[in-house]
Design a protein around this motif. Sequence first.
Motif, mmCIF file in Angstrom:
data_model
loop_
_atom_site.group_PDB
_atom_site.id
_atom_site.type_symbol
_atom_site.label_atom_id
_atom_site.label_comp_id
_atom_site.label_asym_id
_atom_site.label_seq_id
_atom_site.Cartn_x
_atom_site.Cartn_y
_atom_site.Cartn_z
ATOM 1 N N TRP A 1 4.872 -9.607 2.830
ATOM 2 C CA TRP A 1 3.555 -9.716 2.212
ATOM 3 C C TRP A 1 3.586 -10.792 1.126
ATOM 4 O O TRP A 1 4.528 -10.862 0.322
ATOM 5 N N LYS B 1 2.880 2.243 2.327
ATOM 6 C CA LYS B 1 3.116 2.741 3.678
ATOM 7 C C LYS B 1 4.298 2.020 4.332
ATOM 8 O O LYS B 1 4.595 0.858 4.006
ATOM 9 N N ASP C 1 0.817 -1.220 0.000
ATOM 10 C CA ASP C 1 0.000 0.000 0.000
ATOM 11 C C ASP C 1 0.848 1.266 0.000
ATOM 12 O O ASP C 1 0.310 2.377 0.063
ATOM 13 N N TYR D 1 -1.716 -0.816 13.191
ATOM 14 C CA TYR D 1 -2.270 -1.701 12.163
ATOM 15 C C TYR D 1 -2.832 -2.973 12.787
ATOM 16 O O TYR D 1 -3.982 -3.332 12.554
ATOM 17 N N ARG E 1 1.858 1.607 11.113
ATOM 18 C CA ARG E 1 2.221 2.010 9.757
ATOM 19 C C ARG E 1 2.046 3.519 9.625
ATOM 20 O O ARG E 1 1.313 4.147 10.398
ATOM 21 N N ASN F 1 2.721 7.047 6.526
ATOM 22 C CA ASN F 1 3.088 7.479 5.193
ATOM 23 C C ASN F 1 4.604 7.636 5.092
ATOM 24 O O ASN F 1 5.291 7.787 6.104
#
Length: 383
Positions: free
Chosen positions: A210, A161, A159, A198, A187, A189
Motif C-alpha cells: 500500500w 484486514k 484497514d 476484494y 481479505r 479479519n
Amino acid sequence: MNKFILTLSLTCLISLSAACQSRGEKSEAEYDARLAKINLPDGFKISMYASNIIDARSLARTADGKTVFVGNRRRRNVYALTDTNGDMVADKVDTIATGLRMPNGVYFHEGDLFVAEVSKIHRFPDIMNNLKAPKSEVIFDGYPTETHHGWKFISFGPDGKLYVPVGAPCNVCDKSEENKVYASITRMNPDGSDMEVYVEGVRNSVGFAWHPVTGDMWFTDNGRDLLGDDVPACELNHVSAQGDHFGFPYWHQGDIADPDFGQGRERSDYREPAYKFEPHSAPLGLRFYQGNMFPAKYKNNILVAQHGSWNRTQEAGHIGYQLRFIQVEGDKVVKSEIFADGWLDEETNKGWGKPVDIMEMPDGSILVSDDVNHCIYRISYED
C-alpha cells in the motif's frame, strides 16, 4: 607439531566443505563469488544476511528487525532468523513449522505470526515468546486446495484486514462461476472471519503493498503462458476501489483479448495495468521504500523483485532475474529502471539466482530473498 596441526585443520576444512556440498549447501567463498556478479547503482552495497536458507521466499520481521521470518514453497518449512549481535547478519535459525503445504506467505502482526498454506491460514500467537515450541491455530481453511498457483503472499492492509491472493488453478481458465475466489485477492479479519473478495481478474499475484501516503494498494501479477515469447506482459496494477476487475482470463496486459476466453468481453470493463513488465519476467515481491538510508528519489516509490522467465525459447533468451525501481505519482508510473541485476548468466542464458521478496529493515537497508541461490541478501547505501 605446527605442520601436523595445519594438515589436520586443512583436512577438517575439506571434510566440512564436502559435507556441505553433499547437502547442496554453499560455502562462504561460493556466495562471495556470486555476490560479486550483482550490479547495483553507485553507492549501493550487497552482502549476505543469511546463507543456505533453502527455498527462501516471503519475508516478514519483528518491529525491531532482530528476527526475520521466512516462508517456503517446496521445503514445507517456516523459519525464524535472528541477528543476535546486531551486525545485520542472521546467526540463529529456528524452525517454526514443518510439513506444511507450500507455506509461502508469512506476516508478523501485533505479536502473532500469520502463515498461509495453499488452503489454510495459520496464526502462531505470541511467537517471539514461543520460538522453541510454537503452537498454532487455523483461523481459516476455506481456500481452494489446488497447488497450481496455490502458494500465497499475505499482508495486513492499512484497514487492519489480512489480504490473501488466490491464483488461477491453471495457465488460463475461467473458474469464477465455480468459485468467485479463483483469480482474486481476498481479505478477512485477523481472526479469519468475514472473508470476502476484494479485487478480481488477478491471475497470480505474489506481492502487493500500500502506498504510504495515499493508502492505495499496488500489486504484481504474472501474465499467462503459451501465447509466445513476447506477449503478454506481466503487470503492475493499481487498485482504485474494491470490486475492480483486472481482466483475467478475458483480457491480458489491458489490450490483448484472450483467444479462448476474450470473445464477447469488452476491454473497457477491466482495469488496465499501471505498468507493463517484460513478458514472462515474473514480478513477485514489491515494497514501497520508506526509509532514509537510500537517496531521496527512492522514498515512497516501489522496488520490485522480478523472479525471471522459465519457458521463453532459447532464441528469445531469458529475462527478469533482477530488481526494478518504479517511481509513481498518484496512480501513474512516471519512471522505471533496473535497480539490480546480474543473477542471469548471459553466456549460458541460465539464472544462478532468482529474487523473490523485498523487505525494508529499520535502518533503511533492504533484504531480498532468493529461492534458487537459497539465501537472503542485504542491500545498503553509503555516500
